[in-house]
Design a protein around this motif. Structure first.
Motif, PDB file in Angstrom:
ATOM      1  N   UNK A   1       0.888  -1.331   0.154  1.00 58.84           N
ATOM      2  CA  UNK A   1       0.032  -0.068  -0.068  1.00 58.84           C
ATOM      3  C   UNK A   1       0.850   1.335   0.089  1.00 58.84           C
ATOM      4  N   UNK A   2       1.915   1.184   0.808  1.00 60.57           N
ATOM      5  CA  UNK A   2       2.794   2.433   0.964  1.00 60.57           C
ATOM      6  C   UNK A   2       3.512   2.550  -0.505  1.00 60.57           C
ATOM      7  N   UNK A   3       3.865   1.588  -1.056  1.00 59.18           N
ATOM      8  CA  UNK A   3       4.661   1.776  -2.291  1.00 59.18           C
ATOM      9  C   UNK A   3       3.718   2.300  -3.598  1.00 59.18           C
ATOM     10  N   UNK A   4       2.360   2.005  -3.464  1.00 57.29           N
ATOM     11  CA  UNK A   4       1.554   2.564  -4.305  1.00 57.29           C
ATOM     12  C   UNK A   4       1.395   4.002  -4.173  1.00 57.29           C
ATOM     13  N   UNK A   5       1.181   4.235  -2.765  1.00 52.64           N
ATOM     14  CA  UNK A   5       0.750   5.636  -2.353  1.00 52.64           C
ATOM     15  C   UNK A   5       1.878   6.535  -2.897  1.00 52.64           C
ATOM     16  N   UNK A   6       3.166   6.106  -2.595  1.00 50.72           N
ATOM     17  CA  UNK A   6       4.519   6.612  -3.026  1.00 50.72           C
ATOM     18  C   UNK A   6       4.537   6.771  -4.319  1.00 50.72           C
ATOM     19  N   UNK A   7       4.359   5.794  -5.256  1.00 52.31           N
ATOM     20  CA  UNK A   7       4.247   6.058  -6.643  1.00 52.31           C
ATOM     21  C   UNK A   7       3.066   7.150  -7.096  1.00 52.31           C
TER      22      UNK A   7
END
Lengths: 251, 251
Positions: free
Chosen positions: A231-237
């Protein structure tokens, strides 16, 4: 998904409600509970009035796995927690022989007398066990699913230390923080979309204004490390896509 | 004795319950209420879950003159306070034209756009008035006896400033502190006797350990200055009689 274990906290203290004392127990108990896999689900601050303590204790012990209280277990007339909890449970207050022995040893060691006021601290609701207090003489008390702790934060910290690993809990909640110099209102849609796309996550948004710049920390909580990380990676992206430079770990 | 005016506070915030954020609003709201002649009678911290907010709001607004809430009034998906309070009151959520105008002016001034997310901050339970926010664009909200304030402490401080003197209250509670290098357990009997002898007073006992010495501050609260002072003087005298050197004003 595994069962969620919850705890509530009742803070007994006129001094908090008058604004005289800043509470420090909510934070330390919350963080300690997280590590035990238990979530703090509600806190109530009530005055030193028996009926108000009884009401809060009975409501919250019924709907949580555990109930913690802080405050009101000292030797003076305004320390009425033990009496109130005995009323809540419908049991008498009795002197606990081991607590009395602890107090005797403590006051012998520091060269004080075990006065009637100090002996009040050996009183417990019938059926209670003691919680070790590594700081001062008076123990904490465990009775049914209730944990009666001190009001003074470093004494409660010592009591928690001793309870570590003794309470049944679930999985500790994992959190990952993504920070960005993005006003939260500019990225509100992104937050909704990303949270929806990752079942079992909750994203909290915490705006800040630091060193002359506006920004937000987005805290992703989940029961599983991989779920929170994805979830954090998609948010960062998505934040990068919107022109921001997100930082994993927060700002 | 005059009627006692009370307020309760509902803190809406997963970030407090997770231990991530240290609350600062209880203290500042408590002290501000004291100056308005209103006593903070209960605080509840509840998660960002509509049903839990509704329950706390409805219980506490019914049994207090005023109810304050903090948190959950920003522009993101986890800001659900307005919706929850509208449910509690059984009214719809509407856009407040003046709040919209405030937000328009604010974002024009700082050069931002009034996005749909930011417009969420113009939504209020039907029938509400606004509370001026001197810090950022989004106003607080007053509806019936409920005051909806920000979670960020310095924004709430600004809102309180604007409300000063506008709430009907009673007499501010007066407090006098007597400090002594006396362990509270040694003087417990004195506290009981002095409190009993001075009707309308409540003595709180707050032990400390500072600069290598044990001691206590005894806080006497009463509605009348003379009552509190007379009680403090007798307490000081009794402490001197027991061999201590009490300090008016506390240690």
């Amino acid at each position: 998904m595994s069962r969620t274990w919850t705890a509530a906290l009742v803070i007994i203290g006129d001094e908090i409600l008058s604004g005289r004392t800043q509470d420090k127990n909510v934070g330390q108990i919350a963080r300690w509970l997280n590590l035990q896999g238990i979530r703090l689900s509600e806190v109530r601050v009530v005055p030193d009035i028996e009926a108000r303590i009884v009401e809060a204790v009975n409501e919250l012990r019924a709907r949580n796995d555990y109930l913690f209280t802080t405050g009101g277990i000292g030797p003076t007339h305004d320390d009425i927690t033990v009496d109130a909890i005995a009323v809540a449970l419908g049991v008498p207050v009795v002197e606990h022989p081991e607590a009395r022995a602890m107090l005797e040893r403590y006051y012998a060691r520091i060269g004080g007398e075990l006065t009637p006021a100090r002996l009040r601290m050996a009183r417990v609701p019938q059926g209670a066990d003691l919680i070790d207090n590594p700081v001062s003489g008076a123990p904490g008390i465990k009775v049914e699913n209730i944990f009666i702790m001190a009001g003074i934060p470093h004494i409660t910290a010592g009591m928690l230390e001793g309870l570590t690993g003794t309470l049944e809990g679930g999985r500790p909640l994992v959190s990952v923080t993504v920070g960005a110099h993005a006003p939260e209102s500019e990225v509100a849609d992104i937050l909704i979309a990303v949270q929806k796309a990752h079942e079992g996550t909750a994203i909290g948004s915490y705006p800040f204004f630091k060193e002359g710049r506006v920004g937000s920390n987005f805290v992703i909580r989940a029961e599983e490390e991989e779920v929170a990380s994805a979830c954090a990676e998609e948010l960062a992206e998505k934040l990068r896509g919107a022109g921001y430079a997100p930082t994993l770990g927060g700002l």
